[in-house]
Design an enzyme around this catalytic site. Structure first.
Site, PDB file in Angstrom:
ATOM      1  N   HIS A   1       7.591  11.526  32.621  1.00 35.45           N
ATOM      2  CA  HIS A   1       9.061  11.432  32.558  1.00 35.45           C
ATOM      3  C   HIS A   1       9.576  12.041  33.861  1.00 35.45           C
ATOM      4  CE1 HIS A   1      13.032  11.326  30.436  1.00 35.45           C
ATOM      5  NE2 HIS A   1      13.294  12.075  31.490  1.00 35.45           N
TER       6      HIS A   1
ATOM      7  N   HIS B   1       5.450   1.916  26.350  1.00 32.93           N
ATOM      8  CA  HIS B   1       6.241   3.162  26.150  1.00 32.93           C
ATOM      9  C   HIS B   1       7.142   2.943  24.940  1.00 32.93           C
ATOM     10  CE1 HIS B   1       8.580   6.718  27.944  1.00 32.93           C
ATOM     11  NE2 HIS B   1       9.094   6.474  26.748  1.00 32.93           N
TER      12      HIS B   1
ATOM     13  N   HIS C   1       9.689   4.528  32.703  1.00 33.60           N
ATOM     14  CA  HIS C   1      11.097   4.095  32.706  1.00 33.60           C
ATOM     15  C   HIS C   1      11.817   4.411  34.013  1.00 33.60           C
ATOM     16  CE1 HIS C   1      11.485   8.279  31.526  1.00 33.60           C
ATOM     17  NE2 HIS C   1      11.208   8.062  30.259  1.00 33.60           N
TER      18      HIS C   1
ATOM     19  N   LYS D   1       1.291  12.655  28.064  1.00 40.75           N
ATOM     20  CA  LYS D   1       2.682  12.534  28.514  1.00 40.75           C
ATOM     21  C   LYS D   1       3.180  13.852  29.088  1.00 40.75           C
ATOM     22  CE  LYS D   1       6.761  10.742  29.054  1.00 40.75           C
ATOM     23  NZ  LYS D   1       7.664  10.047  28.184  1.00 40.75           N
TER      24      LYS D   1
ATOM     25  N   ASP E   1      10.649   1.896  25.946  1.00 45.27           N
ATOM     26  CA  ASP E   1      11.305   3.174  25.621  1.00 45.27           C
ATOM     27  C   ASP E   1      12.283   2.987  24.465  1.00 45.27           C
ATOM     28  OD1 ASP E   1      11.766   5.875  25.727  1.00 45.27           O
ATOM     29  OD2 ASP E   1      13.107   5.796  27.451  1.00 45.27           O
TER      30      ASP E   1
ATOM     31  N   HIS F   1      17.650   6.569  17.198  1.00 47.25           N
ATOM     32  CA  HIS F   1      18.306   7.769  16.669  1.00 47.25           C
ATOM     33  C   HIS F   1      19.286   7.308  15.607  1.00 47.25           C
ATOM     34  CE1 HIS F   1      17.007  10.719  19.705  1.00 47.25           C
ATOM     35  NE2 HIS F   1      17.118   9.744  20.577  1.00 47.25           N
TER      36      HIS F   1
ATOM     37  N   HIS G   1       8.852   4.799  21.178  1.00 54.62           N
ATOM     38  CA  HIS G   1       9.077   5.904  20.242  1.00 54.62           C
ATOM     39  C   HIS G   1       9.148   5.329  18.828  1.00 54.62           C
ATOM     40  CE1 HIS G   1      10.120   8.857  23.394  1.00 54.62           C
ATOM     41  NE2 HIS G   1      10.545   7.778  24.034  1.00 54.62           N
TER      42      HIS G   1
HETATM   43  O1  DOR Z   1      16.628   7.985  26.143  1.00 59.76           O
HETATM   44  C1  DOR Z   1      15.601   8.562  25.853  1.00 59.76           C
HETATM   45  N1  DOR Z   1      15.244   8.772  24.561  1.00 59.76           N
HETATM   46  N2  DOR Z   1      14.822   9.010  26.823  1.00 59.76           N
HETATM   47  C2  DOR Z   1      13.758   9.777  26.592  1.00 59.76           C
HETATM   48  O2  DOR Z   1      13.123  10.163  27.522  1.00 59.76           O
HETATM   49  C3  DOR Z   1      13.419  10.192  25.218  1.00 59.76           C
HETATM   50  C4  DOR Z   1      13.945   9.254  24.251  1.00 59.76           C
HETATM   51  C5  DOR Z   1      13.910   9.798  22.836  1.00 59.76           C
HETATM   52  O3  DOR Z   1      12.882  10.315  22.418  1.00 59.76           O
HETATM   53  O4  DOR Z   1      14.908   9.662  22.138  1.00 59.76           O
HETATM   54 ZN    ZN Z   2      10.688   7.617  26.063  1.00 58.30          ZN
END
Ligand code: DOR
Ligand code: ZN
Length: 347
Positions: A136, A14, A174, A99, A247, A251, A16
């Site tokens: 999720h 998992h 998660h 997903k 996960d 950001h 990103h």
């Molecule tokens: O904390 C998270 N960030 N949980 C998620 O489900 C998505 C992820 C994100 O894409 O930033």
């Molecule tokens: Zn995620």
């Protein structure tokens, strides 16, 4: 005194990676994993096989030469997903999973499922073809307390969904509660759960006690200590239903440090060092390979990676950057709050 641990190369079930400048910045930090399930919550989301193939090419282009990482793509389930496209993309080897985000549950989930009866034919086609559904697991009902949303989702959404779709392979993504652990344990061969690095380390006090700490805010939000201990027990138990999905969710700091900041912890750079410490503390270093390299592959019906990584425990902690640059932005790296004596060699 140094101690050495040689493990099969881990997988991250998992992850990103985003797109553009962020992708270029973060992809090298996951290059040590053999495979990673890549989340489709881009803006706009990855909803078709063709989009997944194009995104896979962009990820490959962003990886450094010699990177181990083989991206395993996913499609974002929407109310209008085409079952035939899902099955075709799976058969063509473009996607590994689909997903499910309940609409509004988390970052970039506005296109998520609002109407479960409408996606039922897609779920049935996936069950038939053996395509895994990554879930999720949080309800979005505003009347449900945020700390209860996972447990309520299991009762209201996940269990009914699994009962009406026999044979569907489901990964509870998660998990953050003892309820999630118990439900995963009660399932059969078609149910598993990923656990993140950060949920093994923090409880909700990390976010809220003594000041608000946005870098520990993610979704599902970390719960009370008893739940963290249940996750640690599950991850280190050797039970093949539980495996690593970091996960890792980068950001820009500018988006996290806001009156309404984004959810996500960026753990890709130091995940293996943190996990080795967690498993050492649990007296379970011999089970780290199962959690990071065996159980997930088995669930996805893939061979375990043949090559190996080495972690060395040294007297001096491993140095990780507090932040990385991403284009003109910075992203803060997850701080576990303890020194990382396990060094990942040859990153
Ligand atoms: O904390 C998270 N960030 N949980 C998620 O489900 C998505 C992820 C994100 O894409 O930033
Ligand atoms: Zn995620």
């Amino acid at each position: 005194m140094t101690q050495t641990l040689t493990l099969r190369r881990p997988d991250d079930w998992h992850l990103h990676l985003r797109d553009g400048a962020m992708l270029a910045a973060v992809a090298p930090h996951s290059a040590q994993f053999g495979r990673a399930i890549i989340m489709p919550n881009l803006v706009p989301p990855v909803t078709t096989g063709a989009q997944a193939a194009a995104y896979r090419d962009r990820i490959r282009a962003a990886l450094p030469a010699g990177a181990a990482l083989d991206p395993q793509m996913t499609l974002y389930l929407t109310d209008t997903t085409d079952a035939a496209d899902v099955v075709q993309a799976f058969r063509d080897g473009i996607i590994r999973a689909v997903k499910l985000y309940p609409a509004g549950a988390t970052t970039n989930s506005a296109s998520g499922v609002t109407d479960f009866p409408r996606v039922q034919p897609v779920l049935e086609a996936m069950a038939e073809a053996g395509v895994t559904l990554c879930v999720h697991g949080e309800v979005t009902d505003p009347t449900v307390d945020i700390f209860d949303r996972e447990a309520v989702f299991i009762d209201r959404v996940l269990d009914p969904l699994r009962r009406r779709t026999p044979g569907l392979r489901v990964v509870m993504e998660h998990i953050t509660t003892s309820d999630g652990v118990a439900y995963a344990r009660a399932g059969g061969d078609d149910l598993a759960a990923t656990i993140t690095t950060h949920h093994l380390v923090i409880n909700r006090n990390a976010i809220l006690a003594g000041g608000i700490r946005p870098h520990y805010y993610c979704l599902p939000v970390a719960k009370r200590e008893s739940h963290r201990l249940a996750l640690r027990e599950a991850a280190s138990s050797g039970d093949a239903r539980f495996f690593l999905g970091t996960d890792s969710a980068p950001h820009p700091d500018a988006a996290k440090l806001q009156p309404c900041g984004c959810a996500g912890c960026f753990t890709a750079p130091n995940t293996m060092s943190i996990l080795a410490q967690v498993f050492e503390d649990e007296g379970a270093l011999d089970r780290l390979e199962g959690f990071t390299a065996l159980h997930g592959a088995a669930f996805y019906r893939l061979p375990a990676n043949e090559d190996r990584i080495t972690l060395t425990r040294r007297d001096a902690p491993a140095a990780y950057p507090a932040q990385i640059a991403a284009g003109s932005e910075v992203v803060t790296v997850f701080d576990p709050g303890f020194p990382l004596y396990w060094h990942l060699e040859d990153k």
